[in-house]
Motif scaffolding. Structure first.
Motif: not given
Length: 204
Positions: A111-118, A123-133
């Motif tokens: 679902h996030l293809g458009g987000y990466f384009t915009d 995906l690597d840039d979301l690493r911090t958000v996804l890793r959480g605690d």
């Protein structure tokens, strides 16, 4: 409940409680409809609020989507396991991820293809958000393992500590399904522990 009473309850939502409601709505919209169809209007309707309330917190669609992803990835609180061994603790953390991160992986992969384009991000840039605690939890597990003599501190590094979850995320993103138990055990037993266990006189 009468209409004016419903409006009163809605308007009493403040601070963290209100933000959680807004992000729940944003996460639900993202899960059900994907990034391209994601709108402030739809989130506001789902949260029973106005667009102005959303815009006061997130200026753009991309900011709200990023906040929703972080919120969705952390919906179930993480409790650091203490099984008495590094192996047991790491498997417990991976099983926790299996129980809580599959829906996030589906969103990221489908679902996030458009987000990466915009945003020009990856995906690597979301690493911090996804890793959480998880980094704090893994660090605690590693520290206890060193204290028990299960791990050689000289063989630990940031990359090696991240390795089990990097491998886990790869498997999850490739299949968008929970990672099988035998694969979790292979990640820990065959890949991770041999890299961090003492070379002599110790077992993990």
């Amino acid at each position: 409940m009468m209409l004016n009473e419903q409006e009163s309850v809605r308007h009493r939502r403040r601070g963290a409680a209100l933000e959680a409601v807004l992000l729940d709505a944003a996460w639900a919209e993202l899960t059900e409809h994907g990034y391209d169809a994601f709108t402030f209007d739809a989130v506001a309707v789902r949260a029973d609020t106005s667009r102005a309330v959303l815009y006061r917190r997130w200026a753009t669609k991309q900011e709200l989507v990023l906040a929703a992803i972080g919120h969705g990835a952390a919906r179930v609180p993480l409790e650091i396991p203490d099984t008495g061994s590094v192996r047991g603790d790491m498997l417990a953390l991976l099983r926790y991820a299996n129980a809580t991160r599959v829906s996030t992986a589906i969103i990221l992969s489908l679902h996030l293809g458009g987000y990466f384009t915009d945003t020009g991000s990856s995906l690597d840039d979301l690493r911090t958000v996804l890793r959480g605690d998880f980094p704090d939890a893994v660090r605690t597990v590693m520290d206890r393992g060193v204290q028990r003599g299960e791990l050689d501190p000289g063989r630990l590094s940031d990359r090696i500590e991240r390795l089990p979850f990097d491998l886990y995320r790869y498997e999850l993103m490739m299949t968008a399904k929970p990672v099988p138990e035998d694969v979790l055990q292979e990640i820990v037993d065959t890949v991770f522990l041999p890299l961090v266990s003492p070379l002599q006189g110790g077992t993990a």
